[in-house]
Design an enzyme around this catalytic site. Structure first.
Site, PDB file in Angstrom:
ATOM      1  N   HIS A   1       0.815  -1.214   0.000  1.00 55.25           N
ATOM      2  CA  HIS A   1       0.000   0.000   0.000  1.00 55.25           C
ATOM      3  C   HIS A   1       0.842   1.255   0.000  1.00 55.25           C
ATOM      4  O   HIS A   1       0.321   2.367   0.072  1.00 55.25           O
ATOM      5  CB  HIS A   1      -0.957  -0.036   1.207  1.00 55.25           C
ATOM      6  CG  HIS A   1      -1.905  -1.205   1.146  1.00 55.25           C
ATOM      7  ND1 HIS A   1      -1.705  -2.362   1.868  1.00 55.25           N
ATOM      8  CD2 HIS A   1      -2.985  -1.438   0.391  1.00 55.25           C
ATOM      9  CE1 HIS A   1      -2.659  -3.228   1.599  1.00 55.25           C
ATOM     10  NE2 HIS A   1      -3.447  -2.703   0.700  1.00 55.25           N
TER      11      HIS A   1
ATOM     12  N   ARG B   1      -7.521   5.093   1.748  1.00 55.45           N
ATOM     13  CA  ARG B   1      -6.976   4.379   2.907  1.00 55.45           C
ATOM     14  C   ARG B   1      -5.643   4.986   3.336  1.00 55.45           C
ATOM     15  O   ARG B   1      -5.240   4.890   4.488  1.00 55.45           O
ATOM     16  CB  ARG B   1      -6.836   2.893   2.598  1.00 55.45           C
ATOM     17  CG  ARG B   1      -8.166   2.178   2.407  1.00 55.45           C
ATOM     18  CD  ARG B   1      -7.994   0.688   2.236  1.00 55.45           C
ATOM     19  NE  ARG B   1      -7.340   0.360   0.970  1.00 55.45           N
ATOM     20  CZ  ARG B   1      -7.143  -0.899   0.567  1.00 55.45           C
ATOM     21  NH1 ARG B   1      -7.517  -1.930   1.322  1.00 55.45           N
ATOM     22  NH2 ARG B   1      -6.553  -1.139  -0.597  1.00 55.45           N
TER      23      ARG B   1
ATOM     24  N   ASP C   1     -12.770  -8.486  -2.358  1.00 50.73           N
ATOM     25  CA  ASP C   1     -11.969  -8.332  -1.152  1.00 50.73           C
ATOM     26  C   ASP C   1     -12.595  -7.221  -0.325  1.00 50.73           C
ATOM     27  O   ASP C   1     -12.640  -6.072  -0.772  1.00 50.73           O
ATOM     28  CB  ASP C   1     -10.522  -7.960  -1.516  1.00 50.73           C
ATOM     29  CG  ASP C   1      -9.623  -8.083  -0.309  1.00 50.73           C
ATOM     30  OD1 ASP C   1      -8.635  -8.808  -0.382  1.00 50.73           O
ATOM     31  OD2 ASP C   1      -9.957  -7.475   0.723  1.00 50.73           O
TER      32      ASP C   1
ATOM     33  N   GLU D   1     -14.103 -12.064   0.646  1.00 48.33           N
ATOM     34  CA  GLU D   1     -12.859 -12.143   1.405  1.00 48.33           C
ATOM     35  C   GLU D   1     -12.833 -11.127   2.543  1.00 48.33           C
ATOM     36  O   GLU D   1     -13.170  -9.956   2.344  1.00 48.33           O
ATOM     37  CB  GLU D   1     -11.668 -11.884   0.484  1.00 48.33           C
ATOM     38  CG  GLU D   1     -10.327 -11.894   1.182  1.00 48.33           C
ATOM     39  CD  GLU D   1      -9.173 -11.952   0.195  1.00 48.33           C
ATOM     40  OE1 GLU D   1      -9.312 -12.609  -0.854  1.00 48.33           O
ATOM     41  OE2 GLU D   1      -8.146 -11.306   0.469  1.00 48.33           O
TER      42      GLU D   1
ATOM     43  N   GLU E   1      -5.407 -12.962   5.909  1.00 48.73           N
ATOM     44  CA  GLU E   1      -4.187 -12.200   5.588  1.00 48.73           C
ATOM     45  C   GLU E   1      -3.713 -11.367   6.778  1.00 48.73           C
ATOM     46  O   GLU E   1      -2.522 -11.030   6.858  1.00 48.73           O
ATOM     47  CB  GLU E   1      -4.389 -11.316   4.363  1.00 48.73           C
ATOM     48  CG  GLU E   1      -5.264 -10.119   4.547  1.00 48.73           C
ATOM     49  CD  GLU E   1      -5.462  -9.363   3.245  1.00 48.73           C
ATOM     50  OE1 GLU E   1      -6.132  -9.894   2.359  1.00 48.73           O
ATOM     51  OE2 GLU E   1      -4.933  -8.240   3.129  1.00 48.73           O
TER      52      GLU E   1
ATOM     53  N   ASP F   1      -0.429 -14.289   4.869  1.00 52.92           N
ATOM     54  CA  ASP F   1       0.627 -13.590   4.125  1.00 52.92           C
ATOM     55  C   ASP F   1       1.958 -14.126   4.662  1.00 52.92           C
ATOM     56  O   ASP F   1       2.225 -14.043   5.862  1.00 52.92           O
ATOM     57  CB  ASP F   1       0.518 -12.069   4.350  1.00 52.92           C
ATOM     58  CG  ASP F   1       1.529 -11.310   3.509  1.00 52.92           C
ATOM     59  OD1 ASP F   1       1.134 -10.588   2.592  1.00 52.92           O
ATOM     60  OD2 ASP F   1       2.749 -11.475   3.774  1.00 52.92           O
TER      61      ASP F   1
ATOM     62  N   HIS G   1      -1.807 -14.798   0.765  1.00 54.32           N
ATOM     63  CA  HIS G   1      -2.039 -13.427   0.339  1.00 54.32           C
ATOM     64  C   HIS G   1      -0.752 -12.914  -0.287  1.00 54.32           C
ATOM     65  O   HIS G   1       0.307 -12.968   0.329  1.00 54.32           O
ATOM     66  CB  HIS G   1      -2.410 -12.566   1.551  1.00 54.32           C
ATOM     67  CG  HIS G   1      -2.322 -11.093   1.282  1.00 54.32           C
ATOM     68  ND1 HIS G   1      -1.290 -10.301   1.736  1.00 54.32           N
ATOM     69  CD2 HIS G   1      -3.134 -10.276   0.579  1.00 54.32           C
ATOM     70  CE1 HIS G   1      -1.474  -9.060   1.334  1.00 54.32           C
ATOM     71  NE2 HIS G   1      -2.587  -9.008   0.634  1.00 54.32           N
TER      72      HIS G   1
ATOM     73  N   GLU H   1      -2.107 -16.027  -5.472  1.00 52.52           N
ATOM     74  CA  GLU H   1      -2.499 -14.649  -5.809  1.00 52.52           C
ATOM     75  C   GLU H   1      -1.296 -13.845  -6.268  1.00 52.52           C
ATOM     76  O   GLU H   1      -0.185 -14.025  -5.775  1.00 52.52           O
ATOM     77  CB  GLU H   1      -3.091 -13.966  -4.566  1.00 52.52           C
ATOM     78  CG  GLU H   1      -3.385 -12.470  -4.780  1.00 52.52           C
ATOM     79  CD  GLU H   1      -3.818 -11.727  -3.526  1.00 52.52           C
ATOM     80  OE1 GLU H   1      -3.497 -12.174  -2.411  1.00 52.52           O
ATOM     81  OE2 GLU H   1      -4.507 -10.705  -3.674  1.00 52.52           O
TER      82      GLU H   1
HETATM   83  C1  LIG Z   1      -7.308  -5.075  -2.529  1.00 49.74           C
HETATM   84  C2  LIG Z   1      -7.401  -5.153  -1.021  1.00 49.74           C
HETATM   85  O1  LIG Z   1      -8.186  -4.040  -0.578  1.00 49.74           O
HETATM   86  C3  LIG Z   1      -6.063  -5.070  -0.346  1.00 49.74           C
HETATM   87  O2  LIG Z   1      -5.465  -3.839  -0.677  1.00 49.74           O
HETATM   88  C4  LIG Z   1      -5.133  -6.213  -0.732  1.00 49.74           C
HETATM   89  O3  LIG Z   1      -3.823  -5.919  -0.337  1.00 49.74           O
HETATM   90  C5  LIG Z   1      -5.410  -7.521  -0.028  1.00 49.74           C
HETATM   91  O4  LIG Z   1      -6.510  -7.534   0.832  1.00 49.74           O
HETATM   92  C6  LIG Z   1      -5.479  -8.688  -0.979  1.00 49.74           C
HETATM   93  O5  LIG Z   1      -6.133  -9.697  -0.648  1.00 49.74           O
HETATM   94  O6  LIG Z   1      -4.783  -8.620  -2.032  1.00 49.74           O
HETATM   95 MG   LIG Z   2      -7.398  -9.518   0.962  1.00 50.47          MG
END
Ligand SMILES: C[C@H](O)[C@H](O)[C@@H](O)[C@@H](O)C(=O)O
Ligand SMILES: [Mg+2]
Length: 394
Positions: free
Chosen positions: A22, A48, A214, A240, A268, A291, A318, A338
């Site tokens: 981010h 955000r 998501d 998600e 995540e 993650d 993640h 992913e």
């Molecule tokens: C896209 C989502 O809002 C997040 O920014 C992302 O980082 C995460 O939640 C994802 O699963 O890729």
């Molecule tokens: Mg996510």
């Protein structure tokens, strides 16, 4: 051949992409009116970054052995993470044989349990752990996946996260995960806009391409239930991380309330075998999404993955780039993974941790041959053009 010992642990920070997904420039899709728990405050609804999602930045941990071999890894932890590594974690690593990864993990976790257990501290532990695995692979001249028992498949299959699932389909991915844009604070109009966006994307990608949402911890049980049933006609594959990661009870109730065939995913922002045991035993989700750079690193992820397998759940990390790929290719219950499209308009594939890593393999046509991972360690190098700063030198 004598096993070298760890000579130095160094913790550095860097800004701009890298290990903090981010930490992006203005105009990036990942910060374009995405629903979040802070959206109940109007001043934090449009962005955000406005509430600090990018506050930490990247932590780079380097572990240098006395034979000169150096492993490294990255995570989202920035300067506070560097403090934890230099002032606390390094003492358990320096002077020890580079093969003592389990011992290192146990001491790092239980020495920080009084102030850690998840979040920033476990992110920092994850980076040290992954750097040790990178070092071990480089010393042995083997890719990390070979240290884990080797691949169970010849290629990895990816879905893509980004604002343009229609472009993700053209790029060859098996599915596209959209960020949910409107949460409960934006009422029925927001719900209608969410469903209209999903309907539009379904019309562009056809009936069989996976579409997922998501929700990034932004919803309540009622809203998530109504969103799910509204999304049913558009064949949403999964919702998600709808609720607070601490609301295990709500997640379990939501999973029971979903339309038949729609999956619920989470994890995540969960960490360690204990956190994922709670998610799994309470029936919170069908797919766990640890993650690798946040959940406790590779050492802990192996335990988490085995737990999921015993519960008949998939483990689909993640993001996590190459740190994910070396694990996913060795786990039967990780049939796909992913990639977060970090390109600003989600219109092309670039390395997940761009621009920080060199040699980071990227999927082509939504797939990646495991043979592309066949370099020692995690097979990546730090980009010398990304200046590192070591805030707590010793
Ligand atoms: C896209 C989502 O809002 C997040 O920014 C992302 O980082 C995460 O939640 C994802 O699963 O890729
Ligand atoms: Mg996510």
């Amino acid at each position: 051949m004598p096993v070298p010992k760890v000579k130095h642990v160094r913790a550095s920070v860097v800004r701009g992409g890298g290990g903090d997904y981010h930490d992006q420039a203005d105009g990036h899709w990942i910060d374009d009116h995405v629903a979040s728990p802070m959206a109940r405050y109007p001043e934090y609804r449009a962005s955000r970054r406005a509430f600090g999602i990018d506050v930490l930045g990247t932590l780079v941990v380097e572990v240098e052995a006395d034979d000169g071999t150096t492993g490294f890894a990255i995570t989202t932890a920035g300067e506070p993470g560097a403090f934890i590594v230099e002032k606390h974690l390094a003492r358990f690593i320096e002077g020890r044989p580079i093969t003592e990864i389990e011992r290192a993990w146990d001491q790092m976790y239980f020495a920080t349990q009084f102030y850690g257990r998840r979040g920033l501290v476990v992110n920092a532990i994850s980076a040290v752990d992954l750097a040790l695995w990178d070092l071990l692979g480089k010393w042995r001249g083997e890719p990390v996946h070979a240290l884990l028992g080797g691949p169970v498949r010849d290629e990895l299959v990816f879905y893509a996260t980004g604002a343009r699932p229609d472009l993700a389909k053209q790029m060859g991915f098996i599915g596209g995960k959209l960020p949910l844009q409107h949460g409960p604070a934006e009422g029925e109009e927001g719900l209608r806009r969410n469903l209209a966006k999903l309907a539009e994307m379904r019309s562009r990608v056809g009936e069989d391409f996976w579409l997922m949402w998501d929700c990034w911890m932004s919803l309540d049980l009622d809203y998530a239930t109504r969103l799910a049933w509204g999304a049913r006609e558009h064949r949403l594959k999964w919702l998600e991380e709808c609720l607070s990661p601490d609301d295990y009870w709500g997640q379990a109730a939501l999973r029971k309330a979903l339309p038949p065939g729609m999956l619920l995913t989470a994890g995540e922002h969960e960490a360690t075998r204990w956190g994922f045991r709670l998610l799994l035993e309470m029936g919170c989700c069908d797919i766990i999404q640890p993650d690798v750079n946040w959940c406790g690193g590779l050492t802990e992820l192996l335990r988490i993955s085995a737990l999921a397998d015993a519960h008949g759940a998939m483990m689909v990390p993640h993001g996590s780039g190459p740190y994910s790929y070396h694990v996913v290719c060795t786990r039967q219950n990780s049939p796909f993974t992913e990639i977060i499209l970090t390109a600003p308009q989600a219109d092309r594939v670039q390395p997940a941790f761009h621009p920080l890593l060199l040699d980071e393999p990227v999927p082509e046509n939504g797939r990646l041959k495991v043979s592309a991972l066949d370099r020692p360690g995690f097979g990546v190098r730090l980009n010398p053009d990304c200046a590192l700063h070591r805030p707590y030198p010793r």
